[in-house]
Design a protein around this motif. Structure first.
Motif, short mmCIF file in Angstrom:
data_model
loop_
_atom_site.label_atom_id
_atom_site.label_comp_id
_atom_site.label_asym_id
_atom_site.label_seq_id
_atom_site.Cartn_x
_atom_site.Cartn_y
_atom_site.Cartn_z
N ASP A 282 0.89 -1.36 0.05
CA ASP A 282 -0.13 -0.13 -0.07
C ASP A 282 0.68 1.36 0.04
O ASP A 282 0.42 2.39 -0.28
CB ASP A 282 -0.86 -0.11 1.17
CG ASP A 282 -0.18 -0.18 2.47
OD1 ASP A 282 -0.09 0.90 3.33
OD2 ASP A 282 0.47 -1.12 2.80
N LYS A 283 2.17 1.21 0.36
CA LYS A 283 3.11 2.23 0.53
C LYS A 283 3.31 2.58 -0.93
O LYS A 283 3.72 3.93 -1.24
CB LYS A 283 4.23 2.19 1.25
CG LYS A 283 3.97 1.79 2.88
CD LYS A 283 3.27 2.73 3.41
CE LYS A 283 2.90 2.73 4.82
NZ LYS A 283 2.27 1.66 5.14
N ALA A 284 3.62 1.85 -1.92
CA ALA A 284 4.06 2.25 -3.15
C ALA A 284 3.07 2.82 -4.03
O ALA A 284 1.72 2.56 -3.70
CB ALA A 284 4.53 0.85 -3.90
N PRO A 285 3.32 3.44 -5.10
CA PRO A 285 2.24 4.06 -6.06
C PRO A 285 1.50 3.00 -6.50
O PRO A 285 2.09 1.85 -6.82
CB PRO A 285 3.13 4.76 -7.10
CG PRO A 285 4.25 5.17 -6.41
CD PRO A 285 4.59 4.05 -5.36
N VAL A 286 0.18 3.32 -6.79
CA VAL A 286 -0.71 2.03 -7.19
C VAL A 286 -0.57 1.38 -8.47
O VAL A 286 -0.34 0.23 -8.70
CB VAL A 286 -2.19 2.55 -7.45
CG1 VAL A 286 -3.03 1.69 -7.72
CG2 VAL A 286 -2.57 3.05 -5.78
N GLU A 287 0.16 2.31 -9.43
CA GLU A 287 0.42 1.87 -10.76
C GLU A 287 1.59 0.89 -10.71
O GLU A 287 1.84 -0.02 -11.58
CB GLU A 287 0.83 2.97 -11.66
CG GLU A 287 1.90 3.96 -11.33
CD GLU A 287 1.82 5.19 -10.33
OE1 GLU A 287 2.43 5.88 -10.38
OE2 GLU A 287 0.47 5.23 -9.98
N VAL A 288 2.57 0.98 -9.72
CA VAL A 288 3.70 -0.01 -9.59
C VAL A 288 3.05 -1.55 -9.25
O VAL A 288 3.44 -2.19 -9.96
CB VAL A 288 4.54 0.34 -8.27
CG1 VAL A 288 5.47 -0.75 -8.11
CG2 VAL A 288 5.21 1.79 -8.78
N VAL A 289 2.19 -1.49 -8.37
CA VAL A 289 1.62 -2.80 -8.25
C VAL A 289 0.52 -3.29 -9.19
O VAL A 289 0.36 -4.45 -9.60
CB VAL A 289 0.83 -3.14 -6.64
CG1 VAL A 289 0.46 -4.38 -6.22
CG2 VAL A 289 1.88 -2.29 -5.69
N ALA A 290 0.04 -2.27 -9.77
CA ALA A 290 -1.01 -2.74 -10.83
C ALA A 290 -0.36 -3.13 -12.09
O ALA A 290 -1.06 -3.87 -12.78
CB ALA A 290 -1.55 -1.37 -11.22
N VAL A 291 1.14 -2.98 -12.27
CA VAL A 291 1.50 -3.54 -13.50
C VAL A 291 1.69 -5.11 -13.62
O VAL A 291 1.77 -5.82 -14.38
CB VAL A 291 3.19 -2.73 -13.58
CG1 VAL A 291 3.95 -3.27 -12.68
CG2 VAL A 291 3.51 -2.88 -15.04
N LEU A 292 1.66 -5.51 -12.31
CA LEU A 292 1.51 -7.13 -12.25
C LEU A 292 0.30 -7.65 -12.64
O LEU A 292 0.20 -9.06 -12.74
CB LEU A 292 1.71 -7.57 -10.62
CG LEU A 292 2.97 -6.91 -9.97
CD1 LEU A 292 3.26 -7.46 -8.55
CD2 LEU A 292 4.39 -7.50 -10.73
N LYS A 293 -0.79 -6.79 -12.84
CA LYS A 293 -2.12 -7.53 -13.46
C LYS A 293 -1.95 -8.22 -14.67
O LYS A 293 -2.45 -9.43 -14.73
CB LYS A 293 -3.09 -6.47 -13.59
CG LYS A 293 -4.45 -6.80 -13.82
CD LYS A 293 -5.34 -5.88 -14.07
CE LYS A 293 -5.22 -5.29 -15.49
NZ LYS A 293 -5.30 -6.23 -16.55
N GLY A 294 -1.03 -7.84 -15.69
CA GLY A 294 -0.85 -8.55 -16.80
C GLY A 294 -0.10 -9.89 -16.48
O GLY A 294 -0.51 -10.87 -17.14
#
Length: 892
Positions: free
Chosen positions: A375-387
């Protein structure tokens, strides 16, 4: 609805047309050049070279590329693709011109612009679909599946699922879709997407008796705001789904050893298997069992959420140890970037080489990747794992591709890294917002994960863990600490304290007392909460809790006194001529007469509960009430005279206020009642301000700190290879911040004064209004309107954004509110006031209505209030007082 679209695109394009498919996961850090090519180095010579992105590769060699996340790009970067999308050629960063292959196709995926979208800096966000972008593509809207088709999909995917469970899930899906909430984002967090339903069915198929608990975890029910949680629970009831309240007293869970044994692995590198100190207990065993069950049914991505200090890391490491699984660990933070998560560039022997990040190593070797503090990282950093999680494809900065599908092309096979079938991602996160200041990871991509909740520890497990740390501590001390922490948990659940004190703090207390018994229990506790005691409002609540267990933090508390109603009164005289009445110097209670001012249940004089008097006057006595039938017998002439006297007295009161006869002591007495709440609200507003002003990494700068992802560019002579901290740019998709408009609509009708002695509703309304005025005072981000309504008028302006909210003005507003409640005539304009306020509000405004629930008397019900809601305006109705259960019934 990205899942539906990707499912159709991938299978249709790849399996039916047999075209080569590439996935390009987009994120906010990408600029126009990054969409086409990236700089890398040659492994043999170390020379810099250009590498195609999946988009350019597809244009060069033919095939289909999926651009996943168009809405995440800045509009200028997205617009740069117009040339290749419309004319079929592109000018590449290496100076060459590329004409796209005849079979080149692009499928873009993005979320539609939300109606109430806000930018990353808190302002209103413009649509990413600009006129230029709109002309680039043929647009297709993908709606949710109809209920009949959704049911067919679930039955086909999970044939062993009981029909009754499928029926319940379909009813719940419909109930949640029908819920009316404030914004599209909140609607998305409550609805059951196809991804969420698949997570649920996969687990329920194995354990059908746990449907309610699995649904609670999937929707992260424990971390929803109270009103949203209530909505979900009511939807559960309507759908026939029962959930059992959690018992925090004891837990008797035992791990399924057979399941554990069946999932155990053989570690190729035992040094990567966690070895953690752990005290066996049923509470954490239950969490491990929940995670193990999801892992055993093939869930490749888990989101494990819990308040800070509740043992998330301990639970995960212990389970990995029991499973003999190798772990790759990454702790995320606010400076984490997409590139740093994927690759680690470094210089060796004068050459730049890319080392695999823990993520890549885990994917290659089939290890468990633990992403901590996600939760501390920018959301787009974790969101890139969706693919990577959903589609099994992820492009790396050095040109290689993680793929679950492999490659048919021998030319590209060297750049493909096969994803090991045992690879999984376990993500640990705290709830979003206060007090952990994290990003709302759950709202953005919770449906990608199988969600699991780490609850606060049950008391028996808590005692066992504390005893393991306090070997020299008496059991009575352990019991006292456990009981205190249970009270702290309840206080946090009720919203009394904002910070969730966890087992981490209780262990610190026991460890201190175990090492330094001479400090005593007070010293051990002070070692842990000394910083918290700097906050006055929190100290007051902590003192109340600790004092119940014989521990004093030496902070004074306040007492609340309520006055009861007296009963029914039968007046001794007829109502004839309204008057103020005589003043009794002894302030003796007078009931049923028509002589004394301040009496109750009488006729003609100023008082409470009577009939025919000019206005209300409260001298602190129990109130005797005249019935409505007796009030109805008053003549029209008597009512006319009473109204005239009330109007005259009201005007005199307003003149007195305008003359500035303000009582500082009265203001201070009100201010002291809500001083703690004002401090707490101001602290929350400061936190919001800090988050809105939080700086980000600005890339492609000519000065600052060398960007580790631009090392190759720096060696090739480029200048804009630095990054530095700064405020988010207002160019592109984002507009400048706009002030937030908050309208406080207050009920200053006669019933507020009349029933103040019953439950203190007017006093609490004044305190709430004062809290809002003082907390928002001099805050340039907020435009405050305070509007009253009564039986006389639906709109009584009290405060507007130009009003100077100094102490004198605040008291003047409060006195004006009291005067209205005292001198206004009976009646109700609640519906008209709400309708007028919301209709005159702009999109995104916040309207807070505070009223008593004295509505049934005027035949006002839910059917009258429901149509007043608006999707564009955030509106909240708070009942501050009620006769009987009227407020609860309306809220329900």
């Amino acid at each position: 609805q990205q899942h539906h679209q990707q499912h159709h695109q991938q299978h249709h394009q790849q399996h039916q047309r047999q075209q080569h498919l590439r996935l390009f996961s987009l994120h906010a850090d990408l600029n126009a050049r990054d969409l086409l090519m990236v700089r890398t180095t040659d492994n043999a010579t170390g020379n810099t070279t250009w590498t195609d992105t999946p988009l350019t590769n597809a244009a060069r060699n033919g095939g289909c590329v999926i651009l996943d996340g168009l809405d995440k790009l800045r509009s200028d970067a997205l617009s740069s693709l117009a040339l290749v999308m419309e004319h079929g050629w592109m000018a590449l960063p290496d100076g060459t011109r590329l004409v796209a292959h005849d079979s080149f196709r692009v499928i873009g995926i993005g979320h539609p612009p939300a109606a109430d979208a806000t930018s990353m800096d808190g302002g209103e966000a413009s649509s990413w679909i600009t006129p230029e972008v709109q002309g680039m593509c043929h647009w297709i809207r993908v709606d949710t599946l109809p209920a009949e088709e959704l049911r067919e999909v679930l039955v086909e995917l999970y044939p062993s699922l009981d029909d009754d469970i499928v029926d319940k899930l379909m009813r719940l899906e419909k109930e949640l879709n029908d819920v009316s909430v404030d914004s599209a984002a909140e609607q998305e967090s409550l609805r059951l997407s196809l991804r969420k339903l698949k997570h649920i069915c996969r687990r329920v198929e194995r354990n059908p008796n746990e449907l309610g608990n699995i649904l609670c975890s999937t929707l992260l029910l424990d971390f929803l705001p109270e009103w949203e949680s209530g909505i979900v629970k009511r939807c559960f009831e309507k759908s026939g789904i029962s959930i059992q309240p959690r018992d925090y007293g004891t837990c008797d869970y035992t791990m399924d050893e057979e399941l554990l044994k069946s999932c155990r692995r053989v570690a190729s590198d035992p040094l990567l298997v966690p070895n953690v100190r752990f005290h066996e207990n049923a509470g954490q065993a239950e969490v491990m069992g929940d995670i193990l069950e999801a892992h055993s049914v093939g869930e490749k991505a888990l989101l494990i959420m819990g308040n800070q200090g509740n043992g998330k890391n301990k639970v995960v490491d212990k389970l990995l140890s029991l499973l003999n699984c190798e772990r790759e660990y990454v702790q995320l933070h606010r400076d984490t970037t997409v590139q740093s998560l994927l690759m680690m560039p470094m210089v060796e022997n004068g050459r730049i080489v890319y080392r695999d990040s823990p993520l890549v190593r885990a994917a290659k070797h089939g290890r468990i990747l633990v992403l901590d503090e996600a939760d501390k990282a920018p959301v787009e950093v974790v969101a890139v794992l969706k693919g990577l999680i959903e589609d099994g494809l992820l492009s790396l900065p050095d040109g290689r591709v993680l793929s679950r599908l492999g490659s048919k092309s021998s030319e590209e096979r060297d750049n493909i890294i096969p994803i090991h079938p045992d690879f999984s991602v376990w993500t640990l996160a705290n709830p979003a917002g206060w007090p952990f200041h994290g990003n709302d990871l759950a709202r953005e991509m919770a449906d990608v994960f199988s969600c699991h909740t780490v609850h606060p520890m049950d008391m028996n497990s808590h005692k066992g863990i504390l005893a393991s740390y306090g070997t020299n501590v008496e059991p009575q001390f352990i019991d006292k600490i456990v009981n205190i922490w249970e009270d702290l948990r309840v206080a946090h659940e009720r919203g009394v304290i904002a910070y969730p004190f966890s087992i981490r703090e209780s262990i610190a207390v026991v460890k201190h007392f175990n090492a330094f018994p001479e400090d005593g229990i007070e010293g051990a506790i002070d070692n842990v909460i000394a910083y918290d005691c700097l906050e006055k409002s929190l100290t007051k609540h902590l003192n109340e809790i600790f004092s119940d267990h014989g521990i004093s933090l030496e902070h004074p508390t306040k007492s609340v006194v309520n006055r009861a109603e007296g009963g029914i009164s039968t007046p001794k005289t007829r109502a004839s001529s309204p008057k103020f009445g005589k003043v009794d110097p002894e302030n003796t209670p007078h009931v049923g007469g028509n002589t004394w001012a301040g009496g109750t249940g009488g006729s003609d004089t100023a008082g409470l509960g009577g009939r025919g008097g000019p206005y209300r006057l409260d001298l602190g006595h129990k109130v005797m009430q005249v019935t409505d039938e007796m009030k109805a017998r008053m003549s029209e002439e008597s009512q006319r005279k009473a109204r005239a006297m009330a109007k005259e007295a009201f005007n005199e009161k307003l003149k007195e206020l305008d003359m500035g006869k303000l009582d500082w002591k009265r203001y201070q007495s009100l201010r002291n009642e809500v001083d703690d709440e004002i401090t707490q609200l101001k602290s929350l507003l400061k936190d919001l301000k800090r988050r809105s002003e939080e700086r980000v990494w600005l890339k492609n700068q000519s000065n600052g700190e060398l960007d580790e992802n631009k090392i190759v560019d720096a060696l090739s002579g480029e200048r804009d290879v630095f990054k530095r901290r700064g405020n988010p740019s207002t160019n592109g998709n984002f507009l400048h911040n706009k002030p937030i408009t908050i309208k406080l609509l207050v009920d200053i009708s006669a019933s507020m004064y009349r029933f103040n002695s019953y439950d203190g509703r007017l006093q609490r309304l004044l305190e709430a209004t004062l809290m809002m005025m003082e907390a928002f005072r001099d805050d340039k981000r907020i435009r405050v309107h305070i509007i009253g309504h009564s039986g006389s008028s639906a709109k009584i302006p009290l405060v507007d954004p130009t009003t100077s909210l100094d102490e004198a003005t605040q008291l003047k507003v409060l006195e004006c509110m009291v005067a209205n409640t005292q001198y206004t005539y009976a009646g109700d304009n609640t519906v008209e006031a709400i309708s007028d306020s919301i209709s005159q509000s702009a999109k995104g405004d916040l309207v807070i209505i505070i009223s008593d629930a004295n509505l049934q008397r005027y035949r006002i019900g839910v059917d009258d209030l429901s149509p007043l809601q608006s999707k564009d305006v955030h509106s909240h109705l708070i009942f501050i007082g009620s006769i009987g259960n009227e407020a609860k019934n309306l809220a329900r």
